[in-house]
Design an enzyme around this catalytic site. Structure first.
Site, PDB file in Angstrom:
ATOM      1  N   ASP A 198      41.669  40.031   3.527  1.00  4.39           N
ATOM      2  CA  ASP A 198      41.367  39.746   2.106  1.00  4.39           C
ATOM      3  C   ASP A 198      40.636  38.688   1.580  1.00  4.39           C
ATOM      4  O   ASP A 198      40.940  37.496   1.994  1.00  4.39           O
ATOM      5  CB  ASP A 198      42.880  39.960   1.185  1.00  4.39           C
ATOM      6  CG  ASP A 198      42.784  40.531  -0.252  1.00  4.39           C
ATOM      7  OD1 ASP A 198      41.558  40.791  -0.867  1.00  4.39           O
ATOM      8  OD2 ASP A 198      43.513  40.454  -0.884  1.00  4.39           O
ATOM      9  N   HIS A 253      31.286  39.426   1.671  1.00  6.23           N
ATOM     10  CA  HIS A 253      31.710  40.513   2.698  1.00  6.23           C
ATOM     11  C   HIS A 253      30.846  40.059   4.004  1.00  6.23           C
ATOM     12  O   HIS A 253      31.472  39.950   5.075  1.00  6.23           O
ATOM     13  CB  HIS A 253      31.311  41.716   2.228  1.00  6.23           C
ATOM     14  CG  HIS A 253      32.327  42.288   1.226  1.00  6.23           C
ATOM     15  ND1 HIS A 253      33.606  42.144   1.283  1.00  6.23           N
ATOM     16  CD2 HIS A 253      31.897  42.700  -0.095  1.00  6.23           C
ATOM     17  CE1 HIS A 253      34.190  42.455   0.326  1.00  6.23           C
ATOM     18  NE2 HIS A 253      33.155  42.960  -0.721  1.00  6.23           N
ATOM     19  N   LEU A 281      40.311  43.574  25.326  1.00  6.92           N
ATOM     20  CA  LEU A 281      40.798  43.823  23.954  1.00  6.92           C
ATOM     21  C   LEU A 281      40.462  44.946  23.332  1.00  6.92           C
ATOM     22  O   LEU A 281      39.483  45.611  23.418  1.00  6.92           O
ATOM     23  CB  LEU A 281      40.267  42.662  23.171  1.00  6.92           C
ATOM     24  CG  LEU A 281      40.758  42.794  21.640  1.00  6.92           C
ATOM     25  CD1 LEU A 281      42.238  42.059  21.535  1.00  6.92           C
ATOM     26  CD2 LEU A 281      39.857  41.799  20.804  1.00  6.92           C
TER      27      LEU A 281
HETATM   28  C1  FPP Z   1      38.796  42.593   1.110  1.00  6.74           C
HETATM   29  O1  FPP Z   1      38.194  41.216   0.230  1.00  6.74           O
HETATM   30  C2  FPP Z   1      37.924  42.918   1.821  1.00  6.74           C
HETATM   31  C3  FPP Z   1      37.261  44.059   2.280  1.00  6.74           C
HETATM   32  C4  FPP Z   1      37.539  44.956   1.161  1.00  6.74           C
HETATM   33  C5  FPP Z   1      36.246  44.389   3.073  1.00  6.74           C
HETATM   34  C6  FPP Z   1      36.648  43.695   4.700  1.00  6.74           C
HETATM   35  C7  FPP Z   1      35.430  43.636   5.298  1.00  6.74           C
HETATM   36  C8  FPP Z   1      34.955  42.809   5.925  1.00  6.74           C
HETATM   37  C9  FPP Z   1      35.530  41.517   6.269  1.00  6.74           C
HETATM   38  C10 FPP Z   1      33.917  43.026   6.690  1.00  6.74           C
HETATM   39  C11 FPP Z   1      34.253  43.685   7.873  1.00  6.74           C
HETATM   40  C12 FPP Z   1      33.327  44.225   8.902  1.00  6.74           C
HETATM   41  C13 FPP Z   1      33.600  44.937   9.907  1.00  6.74           C
HETATM   42  C14 FPP Z   1      32.262  45.468  10.639  1.00  6.74           C
HETATM   43  C15 FPP Z   1      34.648  45.312  10.483  1.00  6.74           C
HETATM   44  P1  FPP Z   1      38.069  41.476  -1.182  1.00  6.74           P
HETATM   45  O2  FPP Z   1      36.704  42.150  -1.555  1.00  6.74           O
HETATM   46  O3  FPP Z   1      39.266  42.671  -2.021  1.00  6.74           O
HETATM   47  O4  FPP Z   1      38.135  39.901  -1.784  1.00  6.74           O
HETATM   48  P2  FPP Z   1      38.906  39.648  -3.295  1.00  6.74           P
HETATM   49  O5  FPP Z   1      40.387  40.118  -3.135  1.00  6.74           O
HETATM   50  O6  FPP Z   1      38.774  38.072  -3.150  1.00  6.74           O
HETATM   51  O7  FPP Z   1      38.063  40.356  -4.241  1.00  6.74           O
END
Ligand code: FPP
Length: 261
Positions: free
Chosen positions: A40, A57, A151
């Site tokens: 997050d 992201h 893994l």
């Molecule tokens: C939450 O942060 C994150 C997500 C909803 C997406 C997580 C995805 C990635 C890290 C990319 C992963 C990629 C692969 C290929 C597995 P948020 O957007 O809710 O952050 P915020 O709380 O600051 O708004």
């Protein structure tokens, strides 16, 4: 297990390197077998920089490399990442599209290297509900890496723990209705064996970055006895060193599993 040895990794992250072999020897069997991560904070990370959320992201996806490599080098057996929840469809279409673009890029560009490092990929969640190109790419990645013995990398996409449980219960109910399974024979093991995580080690440690302290429908049944770690750092800033700190903290905990020891 051999270390990830792609020169570009080391070039890009040279300053952050951790001696995984030394850490592994120091922590031994106090390392978790299975780590789950709620990644997050990407959106806030980007907003703080005056950039669109998709930029966060992308940075978050970049961070995966180090975390996966370190997990592998430490001998952690399974790593489960929450990439897209069943609730994330509520986000603006532009953000959802950007995320799926990243997943496609990831599954097309990174799989070869993961395969070389013997990583075995599994997708958790309802793959049928994903855009067809993403579904095909993740199935291809699973197939390509199916025989690997390194893994276990599990990517939760269109995943929700309640939806997963419903699918598991439906599969048991279908079998019971057909007469092949007696309802009395359904045990905790039977139910767990129908979840998307079937066959993986017990979840030992569930980490959430980004400062919130909730599970957001991720691996709820699997987390029954997991240790929880809530970290304030936003996911793109969650360095190898911070991950190592979380693992060291986990290693110090006294896990009792309901007993007294
Ligand atoms: C939450 O942060 C994150 C997500 C909803 C997406 C997580 C995805 C990635 C890290 C990319 C992963 C990629 C692969 C290929 C597995 P948020 O957007 O809710 O952050 P915020 O709380 O600051 O708004």
């Amino acid at each position: 297990m051999t270390a990830f040895a792609t020169p570009s990794f080391f070039f890009r992250e040279a300053a952050l390197q951790i001696d995984a072999e030394k850490e592994r020897q120091a922590l031994g069997d106090r390392l978790p077998a299975h780590v789950g991560i709620i990644m997050d904070g990407n959106g806030r990370w980007a907003t703080k920089r005056g950039m669109p959320r998709a930029f966060g992201h992308r940075a978050g996806t970049e961070r995966l490399r180090g975390i996966i490599r370190l997990s592998s080098d430490l001998g952690i057996r399974a790593l489960s990442l929450y990439a897209f929840s069943t609730e994330n469809w509520k986000r603006p279409k532009a953000e959802v599209d950007a995320l799926f673009g990243l997943f496609m890029e990831y599954f097309v560009n990174e799989v070869e290297e993961l395969h070389t490092n013997r990583v075995r990929i599994r997708v958790l969640g309802d793959v049928e509900g994903l855009p067809a190109n993403v579904g095909a790419a993740v199935r291809a990645a699973e197939k390509k890496t199916a025989e690997n013995d390194g893994l276990r990398l599990n990517v939760a996409l269109n995943y929700g723990s309640r939806a997963e449980t419903v699918r598991a219960v439906q599969s048991l109910a279908r079998e019971a209705a057909s007469g092949a399974l007696s309802p009395d024979a359904i045990s905790e093991e039977t139910l767990l064996s129908r979840l998307d995580t079937a066959g993986l080690p017990e979840l030992d440690l569930l980490i959430r970055t980004g400062g919130e302290q909730r599970l957001s429908n991720f691996l709820l049944l699997q987390a029954a006895y997991a240790e929880l770690a809530f970290v304030d750092t936003l996911w793109p800033d969650y360095s190898d060193e911070l991950y190592m700190d979380t693992l060291r903290d986990y290693a110090r905990r006294n896990r009792r599993f309901g007993g007294l020891k």
